[in-house]
Design a protein around this motif. Structure first.
Motif, mmCIF file in Angstrom:
data_model
loop_
_atom_site.group_PDB
_atom_site.id
_atom_site.type_symbol
_atom_site.label_atom_id
_atom_site.label_comp_id
_atom_site.label_asym_id
_atom_site.label_seq_id
_atom_site.Cartn_x
_atom_site.Cartn_y
_atom_site.Cartn_z
ATOM 1 N N TYR A 39 0.807 -1.176 -0.126
ATOM 2 C CA TYR A 39 -0.082 0.005 -0.213
ATOM 3 C C TYR A 39 0.956 1.301 -0.017
ATOM 4 O O TYR A 39 1.251 1.861 -1.214
ATOM 5 N N ASP A 144 0.036 11.830 9.526
ATOM 6 C CA ASP A 144 -0.928 11.168 8.310
ATOM 7 C C ASP A 144 -1.496 9.960 8.622
ATOM 8 O O ASP A 144 -0.639 9.063 9.006
ATOM 9 N N GLN A 146 -4.256 7.072 6.448
ATOM 10 C CA GLN A 146 -4.795 6.949 5.235
ATOM 11 C C GLN A 146 -5.751 5.443 5.709
ATOM 12 O O GLN A 146 -5.065 4.552 6.251
ATOM 13 N N HIS A 148 -7.377 2.433 3.218
ATOM 14 C CA HIS A 148 -7.696 1.911 1.820
ATOM 15 C C HIS A 148 -8.507 0.499 1.976
ATOM 16 O O HIS A 148 -8.968 0.086 3.026
ATOM 17 N N ARG A 177 -8.638 5.011 -6.300
ATOM 18 C CA ARG A 177 -8.040 6.335 -5.609
ATOM 19 C C ARG A 177 -8.505 7.793 -6.538
ATOM 20 O O ARG A 177 -8.583 7.349 -7.438
#
Length: 208
Positions: A39, A144, A146, A148, A177
């Motif tokens: 990823y 950060d 994220q 997925h 994305r």
């Protein structure tokens, strides 16, 4: 003599004793192993999975995994006035990731042994990644997170020896994305693309 022949024929034609049953195959199993996914970068997740063999051909698997990494970076600072290296600055970074996966498997040759042999599978994963580095890092403070949700496709093989199982698979993860791009003279436009990465797993299981 005729009576003896009749009795013998009756015994030979009688159905087998219904109390003698073959033991049922264990349809549930727990697995421990490693799941590999790409990823933010190639990552190996220690994983725990549960599998339910629904029938001779179909099985459902649910798994969880996670990884934690700490990284330290040493930066040597140069004094511009003297041109000499004066001190070393220590910076730290942290990476955390958690994975939840579901997969439906179809065994191609179940007549040899249920829940064993070559299989194809597909499913959905949810991956959450967190990255942090402190203000001493060359790039400054960064934090950060994220998430997925790739769709997975796998081809693999599973061995069954009694209650013990060995399972391995390889395939691709397809992650949608959102991308934005600029067209001169027009407002900013955006769209979706599909990011394709590889994935694999190797696990040892026990059926119950």
């Amino acid at each position: 003599m005729l009576l003896l022949t009749s009795i013998t024929s009756l015994l030979l034609s009688a159905p087998a004793d219904s109390t003698v049953l073959t033991p049922p195959i264990a349809r549930r199993a727990l697995y421990l192993g490693v799941h590999r996914a790409e990823y933010g970068g190639a990552t190996h997740y220690p994983s725990l999975s549960y599998e339910w063999l629904m029938n001779e051909r179909w099985a459902m698997r649910v798994g969880i995994g996670g990884v934690h990494r700490d990284a330290s970076t040493y930066t040597v600072l140069l004094n511009p006035s003297t041109g000499e290296y004066e001190r070393v600055r220590l910076s730290r970074g942290v990476f955390n990731s958690a994975l939840v996966s579901t997969q439906l498997r179809y065994f191609l040759w179940p007549q040899r042994k249920a829940g064993a042999g070559l299989f194809v599978g597909g499913g959905l994963q949810v991956v959450a990644e967190e990255f942090q580095q402190d203000s001493n890092s060359p790039g400054g403070y960064v934090s950060d997170i994220q998430v997925h949700a790739p769709v997975t496709a796998r081809v693999g093989y599973q061995l069954r020896k009694g209650r013990w199982l060995l399972s391995g698979s390889y395939g691709y993860d397809f992650t949608a994305r959102r991308e934005s791009y600029v067209v001169p003279g027009r407002p900013r436009k955006g769209g979706m693309d599909v990011h394709v990465t590889t994935g694999a797993d190797l696990q040892v299981g026990y059926a119950f």
